[in-house]
Design an enzyme around this catalytic site. Structure first.
Site, PDB file in Angstrom:
ATOM      1  N   SER A  21       4.803  18.000 -26.541  1.00  0.00           N
ATOM      2  CA  SER A  21       3.752  18.390 -25.605  1.00  0.00           C
ATOM      3  C   SER A  21       4.306  19.212 -24.454  1.00  0.00           C
ATOM      4  O   SER A  21       5.450  19.034 -24.031  1.00  0.00           O
ATOM      5  CB  SER A  21       3.071  17.126 -25.055  1.00  0.00           C
ATOM      6  OG  SER A  21       2.096  17.457 -24.086  1.00  0.00           O
ATOM      7  N   GLY A  22       3.453  20.083 -23.910  1.00  0.00           N
ATOM      8  CA  GLY A  22       3.781  20.802 -22.688  1.00  0.00           C
ATOM      9  C   GLY A  22       3.413  20.014 -21.449  1.00  0.00           C
ATOM     10  O   GLY A  22       3.677  20.452 -20.326  1.00  0.00           O
ATOM     11  N   ASP A  23       2.780  18.852 -21.641  1.00  0.00           N
ATOM     12  CA  ASP A  23       2.410  17.977 -20.525  1.00  0.00           C
ATOM     13  C   ASP A  23       2.651  16.543 -20.992  1.00  0.00           C
ATOM     14  O   ASP A  23       3.534  16.312 -21.795  1.00  0.00           O
ATOM     15  CB  ASP A  23       0.958  18.238 -20.116  1.00  0.00           C
ATOM     16  CG  ASP A  23       0.681  17.909 -18.654  1.00  0.00           C
ATOM     17  OD1 ASP A  23       1.296  16.955 -18.149  1.00  0.00           O
ATOM     18  OD2 ASP A  23      -0.136  18.589 -18.028  1.00  0.00           O
ATOM     19  N   ASP A  24       1.881  15.574 -20.510  1.00  0.00           N
ATOM     20  CA  ASP A  24       2.086  14.194 -20.913  1.00  0.00           C
ATOM     21  C   ASP A  24       1.803  14.023 -22.409  1.00  0.00           C
ATOM     22  O   ASP A  24       0.850  14.597 -22.935  1.00  0.00           O
ATOM     23  CB  ASP A  24       1.157  13.272 -20.122  1.00  0.00           C
ATOM     24  CG  ASP A  24       1.340  13.414 -18.618  1.00  0.00           C
ATOM     25  OD1 ASP A  24       2.504  13.469 -18.173  1.00  0.00           O
ATOM     26  OD2 ASP A  24       0.333  13.472 -17.902  1.00  0.00           O
ATOM     27  N   SER A  55       8.668  15.918 -24.336  1.00  0.00           N
ATOM     28  CA  SER A  55       7.896  16.606 -23.300  1.00  0.00           C
ATOM     29  C   SER A  55       8.823  16.963 -22.140  1.00  0.00           C
ATOM     30  O   SER A  55       8.964  16.190 -21.192  1.00  0.00           O
ATOM     31  CB  SER A  55       6.745  15.726 -22.805  1.00  0.00           C
ATOM     32  OG  SER A  55       6.042  16.378 -21.766  1.00  0.00           O
TER      33      SER A  55
END
Length: 242
Positions: A21-24, A55
């Site tokens: 993921s690019g976030d959580d 991540s």
């Protein structure tokens, strides 16, 4: 670019997932400021197990920051984080109200982390300026046990809210291997209260070590949740080739 967002829901099971993921990787939410308070639907009875997360810019499991309907009874186990900014992160702020409580995490392995653990009471993004400055969140009964990490830059940064401490933090049997160039002070703690047992490196004064006899503290609930009784049906199909 979160992986999975359970939001304002009861009885959810997330298991056997591999998330980049690019976030959580998993972001648990329940509404934002006055709108979440008015809607009043918590996320509760959530199971997360056998999750692998990558991540580099965010958390393996994040609770909040939109948590104004409340988050409670979250159970996470058998979690692996690789090259991830933080392991378990709690995000909230003045104006959120509600609570994050009864959080249980065990059997987590972390490889190459900026922070192993993080709690932010000053996550100040708001949808507008109508939020109630007296709506203070309750962060309570947060349990971490049986965890190991390697190549960690910061063990933990726990920042509560002045006049609204985060309480009931319990950490037991946690070993964090620090990087060669780790921060001089691996723990930062303000406005938090709790206990530890068998935690390395030694935590801050507000999380005092209670000795080896408390190594079994931070108990994971023994009872099952209704969602665990749900049996998934297996689908089958056949194909004919001509």
């Amino acid at each position: 670019t979160d992986g999975i967002n359970p939001d304002s829901c009861t009885n959810v099971r997330i298991e056997d997932c591999y998330i980049v993921s690019g976030d959580d990787c998993v972001a648990v939410k329940s509404g934002w400021d006055e709108y979440g308070i008015a809607f009043g639907m918590p996320t509760q009875q959530l199971i997360i197990r056998r999750l692998t997360c990558i991540s580099p810019y965010s958390a393996t499991i994040a609770l909040g920051s939109e948590m104004s309907g409340g988050i409670r009874d979250v159970r996470a186990e058998d979690i692996v984080a690789i090259n991830t900014e933080s392991g378990i992160r709690i995000k909230t702020a003045v104006g959120r109200g509600a609570y994050i409580k009864d959080i249980y995490v065990k059997k987590m392995t972390m490889h190459t982390m900026k922070w192993a653990f993080k709690m932010d009471g000053d996550y100040k993004s708001h949808p507008d300026n109508k939020y109630d400055p007296n709506a203070l969140p309750v962060i309570q009964n947060i349990n971490y046990r049986d965890m190991v990490a390697e190549n960690v830059s910061v063990a933990a940064r726990f920042n509560g809210i002045a006049g609204d401490k985060f309480t009931g933090i319990c950490m037991a049997n946690v070993t964090l291997g620090m990087t060669a160039k780790h921060k001089k002070y691996p723990w930062t703690c303000t406005d938090v209260q709790g206990m530890t047992s068998g935690v390395t490196p030694p935590p801050c004064d507000s999380l005092p070590d209670q000795g080896p006899e408390k190594i079994s503290a931070c108990d994971f609930p023994a009872n099952s949740l209704p969602i665990d009784e749900v049996q998934l049906k297996q689908c089958s199909y056949s194909m004919s080739y001509f």
